[in-house]
Scaffold this motif. Structure first.
Motif, PDB file in Angstrom:
ATOM      1  N   TYR A  48      28.018  22.400  66.846  1.00 46.90           N
ATOM      2  CA  TYR A  48      29.324  23.175  66.429  1.00 46.90           C
ATOM      3  C   TYR A  48      29.883  22.762  65.129  1.00 46.90           C
ATOM      4  O   TYR A  48      30.932  23.139  64.866  1.00 46.90           O
ATOM      5  CB  TYR A  48      30.265  23.000  67.462  1.00 46.90           C
ATOM      6  N   PRO A  49      29.074  22.217  64.247  1.00 46.24           N
ATOM      7  CA  PRO A  49      29.751  22.171  62.868  1.00 46.24           C
ATOM      8  C   PRO A  49      29.117  23.202  62.124  1.00 46.24           C
ATOM      9  O   PRO A  49      28.580  24.197  62.602  1.00 46.24           O
ATOM     10  CB  PRO A  49      28.612  20.753  62.297  1.00 46.24           C
ATOM     11  N   SER A  50      29.611  23.313  60.746  1.00 46.30           N
ATOM     12  CA  SER A  50      29.221  24.497  59.955  1.00 46.30           C
ATOM     13  C   SER A  50      27.771  24.419  59.659  1.00 46.30           C
ATOM     14  O   SER A  50      27.151  23.466  59.862  1.00 46.30           O
ATOM     15  CB  SER A  50      30.073  24.470  58.741  1.00 46.30           C
ATOM     16  N   TYR A  51      27.213  25.509  59.383  1.00 47.14           N
ATOM     17  CA  TYR A  51      25.851  25.771  58.935  1.00 47.14           C
ATOM     18  C   TYR A  51      25.528  24.740  57.988  1.00 47.14           C
ATOM     19  O   TYR A  51      24.300  23.951  58.204  1.00 47.14           O
ATOM     20  CB  TYR A  51      25.672  27.177  58.270  1.00 47.14           C
ATOM     21  N   GLU A  52      26.316  24.538  57.026  1.00 51.14           N
ATOM     22  CA  GLU A  52      25.848  23.417  55.656  1.00 51.14           C
ATOM     23  C   GLU A  52      25.816  22.100  56.416  1.00 51.14           C
ATOM     24  O   GLU A  52      24.830  21.310  56.127  1.00 51.14           O
ATOM     25  CB  GLU A  52      26.670  23.770  54.684  1.00 51.14           C
ATOM     26  N   ASN A  53      26.809  21.712  57.245  1.00 50.63           N
ATOM     27  CA  ASN A  53      26.766  20.369  57.643  1.00 50.63           C
ATOM     28  C   ASN A  53      25.684  20.119  58.834  1.00 50.63           C
ATOM     29  O   ASN A  53      25.262  19.020  58.664  1.00 50.63           O
ATOM     30  CB  ASN A  53      28.197  20.194  58.363  1.00 50.63           C
ATOM     31  N   GLU A  75      34.501  20.033  63.996  1.00 50.16           N
ATOM     32  CA  GLU A  75      34.112  20.703  65.140  1.00 50.16           C
ATOM     33  C   GLU A  75      32.793  20.010  65.525  1.00 50.16           C
ATOM     34  O   GLU A  75      32.088  20.485  66.364  1.00 50.16           O
ATOM     35  CB  GLU A  75      33.684  22.208  64.740  1.00 50.16           C
ATOM     36  N   GLY A  83      22.854  29.573  63.219  1.00 53.05           N
ATOM     37  CA  GLY A  83      23.243  30.547  62.225  1.00 53.05           C
ATOM     38  C   GLY A  83      22.290  31.218  61.580  1.00 53.05           C
ATOM     39  O   GLY A  83      22.571  32.052  60.789  1.00 53.05           O
ATOM     40  N   ASP A 117      26.902  32.534  64.093  1.00 49.14           N
ATOM     41  CA  ASP A 117      27.941  32.629  63.510  1.00 49.14           C
ATOM     42  C   ASP A 117      27.900  31.332  62.603  1.00 49.14           C
ATOM     43  O   ASP A 117      27.651  30.120  63.228  1.00 49.14           O
ATOM     44  CB  ASP A 117      29.159  32.335  64.399  1.00 49.14           C
ATOM     45  N   ARG A 118      28.073  31.282  61.318  1.00 53.29           N
ATOM     46  CA  ARG A 118      27.555  30.146  60.495  1.00 53.29           C
ATOM     47  C   ARG A 118      28.941  29.083  60.361  1.00 53.29           C
ATOM     48  O   ARG A 118      28.569  28.030  59.902  1.00 53.29           O
ATOM     49  CB  ARG A 118      27.102  30.507  59.008  1.00 53.29           C
ATOM     50  N   SER A 119      29.874  29.489  61.040  1.00 49.26           N
ATOM     51  CA  SER A 119      31.041  28.693  60.995  1.00 49.26           C
ATOM     52  C   SER A 119      31.061  27.512  62.184  1.00 49.26           C
ATOM     53  O   SER A 119      31.397  26.322  61.916  1.00 49.26           O
ATOM     54  CB  SER A 119      32.264  29.225  61.173  1.00 49.26           C
ATOM     55  N   ARG A 120      30.121  27.861  63.177  1.00 54.47           N
ATOM     56  CA  ARG A 120      30.005  27.136  64.478  1.00 54.47           C
ATOM     57  C   ARG A 120      28.520  27.157  64.881  1.00 54.47           C
ATOM     58  O   ARG A 120      28.090  28.301  65.221  1.00 54.47           O
ATOM     59  CB  ARG A 120      30.943  27.176  65.573  1.00 54.47           C
TER      60      ARG A 120
END
Length: 328
Positions: free
Chosen positions: A204-209, A243, A277, A284-287
């Protein structure tokens, strides 16, 4: 959420368990056998090819819905030689629902898949339960758990020869218990058997993380260092990442494998990586959730061979060198 883990007597009275029925067919993957086989063989055909030369002893593969992680899982399964005969496949997963302080094996029947029956090695499972307090044969952890089930169609499509499985669901995060589980499994970590670790990576982190975190976690796992792996899993600064729920959902299963491979010369290879993502139709690239395929294999056997003539010539050169050195 963690639920209490009840004893087998209570469960068997309620459900009369025998063969373990598929729990997520029709949701995580197709329930129709033809559709499922077509999907899995399609993944295997387009995934990363075999990149190892030595015998594959273990793989780490994801366990999400096939539309998300099927391609990465196939890359992991492609590291298996289809003609290799594995007597027993040990599948290690961590429970998503229960915490019960030990590992559960299934001894009440076989695992069923839309592609057919997968025989459970009941003899080994019973030995594990009878020989160690860290194993139980309570089947309740197996009934709803998807992380072993989703591996079975890949094994059925990839391996040409019959095999049995030992399905192991770990219900603890105690490092000492994981070490004890590994000690019990050590006699079975042989060339004749395959170990499959079923685990996703960051949740559940962002795509980049996720890309950054998953690369670091995979590097720590592939170091074959228990200390490095544990310190990475429990990084203090992870609390600042929005997240993030976990770096690796089945890290106790990964830890068991690292205890088995400790002080070995086995090669850890990162084969493939994606996260949810990357799936444009659904992602969903936010999670996101991360997926790695990792192979643990033996070093390839050397093809350097000497003929009898080569050996005689080398012996002659060695004697000539020594004779010259002594005289001059």
């Amino acid at each position: 959420m963690v639920f209490p883990f009840s004893g087998f007597n209570q469960v068997s009275m309620k459900t009369n368990i025998k063969d373990r029925q598929p729990a997520v067919a029709g949701s995580f993957y197709p329930s129709d056998a033809n559709e499922l086989k077509k999907m899995v063989t399609g993944f295997l055909a387009t995934a990363k090819p075999n990149q190892t030369q030595g015998l594959t002893r273990a793989i780490l593969v994801p366990h999400a819905g096939y539309v998300f992680s099927g391609g990465v899982a196939a890359s992991g399964y492609n590291q298996l030689n289809p003609d290799q005969v594995y007597q027993t496949v040990f599948i290690l997963a961590s429970s998503h629902r229960y915490s019960f302080g030990k590992a559960s094996v299934y001894t009440r029947g076989d695992y069923l898949s839309p592609l057919g029956r997968i025989p459970v090695d009941i003899d080994i499972c019973n030995k594990l339960v009878s020989q160690s307090r860290v194993f139980t044969d309570d089947p309740e952890a197996h009934i709803p758990e998807h992380s072993i089930e989703v591996q079975l169609p890949f094994l059925q499509c990839r391996l040409k020869h019959p095999f049995k499985i030992v399905p192991i669901i770990i219900g603890t995060q105690q490092q000492s218990v994981c070490e004890e589980i590994a000690n019990v499994l050590k006699p079975y970590f042989t060339k004749e058997n395959l170990f499959v670790i079923s685990s996703d990576f960051s949740h559940y982190p962002s795509y980049e993380n996720a890309v950054t975190l998953d690369a670091a976690t995979a590097k720590a796992f592939c170091s074959n260092s228990i200390e490095t792996f544990i310190s990475t899993i429990h990084q203090q600064n992870d609390q600042t990442i929005p997240e993030l729920a976990t770096r690796m959902c089945a890290w106790p299963s990964g830890l068991v494998l690292l205890h088995l491979t400790k002080n070995s010369n086995l090669i850890f290879s990162k084969i493939d990586y994606k996260n949810s993502g990357d799936i444009k139709a659904y992602g969903d690239r936010s999670r996101v959730v991360g997926y790695h395929a990792i192979c643990i294999s033996e070093a390839p056997e050397s093809d350097f061979l000497l003929t009898e003539s080569d050996k005689k010539e080398l012996l002659h050169l060695a004697r000539s060198t020594m004779d010259s050195y002594v005289k001059t």
